[in-house]
Design an enzyme around this catalytic site. Sequence first.
Site, PDB file in Angstrom:
ATOM      1  N   TYR A   1       0.832  -1.201   0.000  1.00  0.00           N
ATOM      2  CA  TYR A   1       0.000   0.000   0.000  1.00  0.00           C
ATOM      3  C   TYR A   1       0.868   1.252   0.000  1.00  0.00           C
ATOM      4  CZ  TYR A   1       0.782   0.970   5.011  1.00  0.00           C
ATOM      5  OH  TYR A   1       1.341   1.287   6.215  1.00  0.00           O
TER       6      TYR A   1
ATOM      7  N   LYS B   1       6.564  -1.854   2.017  1.00  0.00           N
ATOM      8  CA  LYS B   1       5.337  -1.290   2.583  1.00  0.00           C
ATOM      9  C   LYS B   1       4.179  -2.260   2.382  1.00  0.00           C
ATOM     10  CE  LYS B   1       3.103   3.217   3.214  1.00  0.00           C
ATOM     11  NZ  LYS B   1       3.186   3.235   4.667  1.00  0.00           N
TER      12      LYS B   1
ATOM     13  N   GLU C   1      11.437   2.442  14.542  1.00  0.00           N
ATOM     14  CA  GLU C   1      10.534   3.477  14.029  1.00  0.00           C
ATOM     15  C   GLU C   1       9.213   3.365  14.764  1.00  0.00           C
ATOM     16  OE1 GLU C   1       9.363   2.830   9.926  1.00  0.00           O
ATOM     17  OE2 GLU C   1       9.254   0.672  10.220  1.00  0.00           O
TER      18      GLU C   1
ATOM     19  N   LEU D   1      10.823   1.507   7.431  1.00  0.00           N
ATOM     20  CA  LEU D   1      10.313   1.940   6.135  1.00  0.00           C
ATOM     21  C   LEU D   1      11.006   3.248   5.775  1.00  0.00           C
ATOM     22  CD1 LEU D   1       8.062   1.430   3.940  1.00  0.00           C
ATOM     23  CD2 LEU D   1       6.803   3.221   5.118  1.00  0.00           C
TER      24      LEU D   1
HETATM   25  N1  PDD Z   1       2.485   5.261   7.481  1.00  0.00           N
HETATM   26  N2  PDD Z   1       7.076   3.840   9.074  1.00  0.00           N
HETATM   27  C1  PDD Z   1       5.909   3.161   9.042  1.00  0.00           C
HETATM   28  C2  PDD Z   1       5.847   1.828   9.723  1.00  0.00           C
HETATM   29  C3  PDD Z   1       4.801   3.702   8.394  1.00  0.00           C
HETATM   30  O1  PDD Z   1       3.650   3.019   8.347  1.00  0.00           O
HETATM   31  C4  PDD Z   1       4.896   4.986   7.792  1.00  0.00           C
HETATM   32  C5  PDD Z   1       3.748   5.608   7.047  1.00  0.00           C
HETATM   33  C6  PDD Z   1       6.122   5.661   7.857  1.00  0.00           C
HETATM   34  C7  PDD Z   1       6.339   7.022   7.222  1.00  0.00           C
HETATM   35  O2  PDD Z   1       6.319   6.953   5.823  1.00  0.00           O
HETATM   36  P1  PDD Z   1       5.844   8.191   4.927  1.00  0.00           P
HETATM   37  O3  PDD Z   1       6.622   9.354   5.360  1.00  0.00           O
HETATM   38  O4  PDD Z   1       6.146   7.765   3.554  1.00  0.00           O
HETATM   39  O5  PDD Z   1       4.363   8.362   5.180  1.00  0.00           O
HETATM   40  C8  PDD Z   1       7.191   5.056   8.492  1.00  0.00           C
HETATM   41  C9  PDD Z   1       1.334   5.640   6.710  1.00  0.00           C
HETATM   42  C10 PDD Z   1       1.085   7.104   6.692  1.00  0.00           C
HETATM   43  C11 PDD Z   1       0.153   4.840   7.190  1.00  0.00           C
HETATM   44  O6  PDD Z   1       0.326   3.638   7.358  1.00  0.00           O
HETATM   45  O7  PDD Z   1      -0.935   5.390   7.358  1.00  0.00           O
END
Ligand code: PDD
Length: 285
Positions: free
Chosen positions: A33, A149, A182, A207
């Site tokens: 996703y 992801k 994270e 991620l």
């Molecule tokens: N989450 N780490 C994890 C485990 C995440 O699920 C996310 C993003 C990030 C940050 O990634 P980015 O900057 O590309 O949004 C780091 C999204 C927003 C979610 O699952 O809703």
Amino acid sequence: MSRVAYVNGRYVPHRRATVHVEDRGYQFADGVYEVCEVRGGRLVDERRHMERLQRSLAELRIAAPMPLKALGMVLRETVRRNRVRDGIVYLQITRGVAPRDHAFPPAGTRPSVVVTARSLDRERLEKAAAEGIAVITVPENRWPRVDIKSIALLPNVLAKQAAREQGAKEAWFVAPDGTVTEGSSSNAWIVTASGKVVTRPADHAILRGITRTVLLDVLAANGLELEERPFTVAEAYAAREAFITSASQIVMPVVSIDGRPVANGAPGMIATVLRRDFHRFAEIG
Ligand code: PDD
């Protein structure tokens, strides 16, 4: 206003948007996703999100359901049909529908594609940023390829729920060596006493957040010193500032960790500046 979702080639009313019971996403979490910020009706950092999507698909050997350009059009159309000005668009691709069998389905099985969009209350987010959020720490219990992801998010779900139950907004995973990997849905950062901004290198243990990537440019432009290295929970407790980044939260100051205030317990100056400047460095389509 009634919401609309994109499901396998059709825009359908959100309440009737469904996938098959034998969709491999539903049965095996066999899918990937992306979440992309929408700002003023436009996608933020679409190119980077699409590149990461392509990588996630390739790592899991899921066929791209359509050219990325076409996928981008679907994202924009879903945003338009839902009249989202500020919010997020969600894209999910699974290995498709097939009789339940752990091994890959027959060649030619079409991946399933779902896109939804929704508005976020920007005022509420700004208010949260002005106050800062609490985080807790939890043991890292995810698989060693969280750089993909994937929609398999059970440890993240349990971690976020643990945070909720303790009055916090996010949970930070802590590896056996005591370092923070994270957040359950965000990347984790601290600012040291000497003003260095620290975040974990984007290897297989986190991620590679798109917000994280863009923030590296914001840091450089502000003349801030970056240290890409793991940091411990003890360091985080002693930090001058802490914050998280994600597409929906942008830069969100952390004001307490496991119930201990970070510095004086108020949002830090660096986090606040990074949040203010972020969209000048993002690609807004
Ligand atoms: N989450 N780490 C994890 C485990 C995440 O699920 C996310 C993003 C990030 C940050 O990634 P980015 O900057 O590309 O949004 C780091 C999204 C927003 C979610 O699952 O809703």
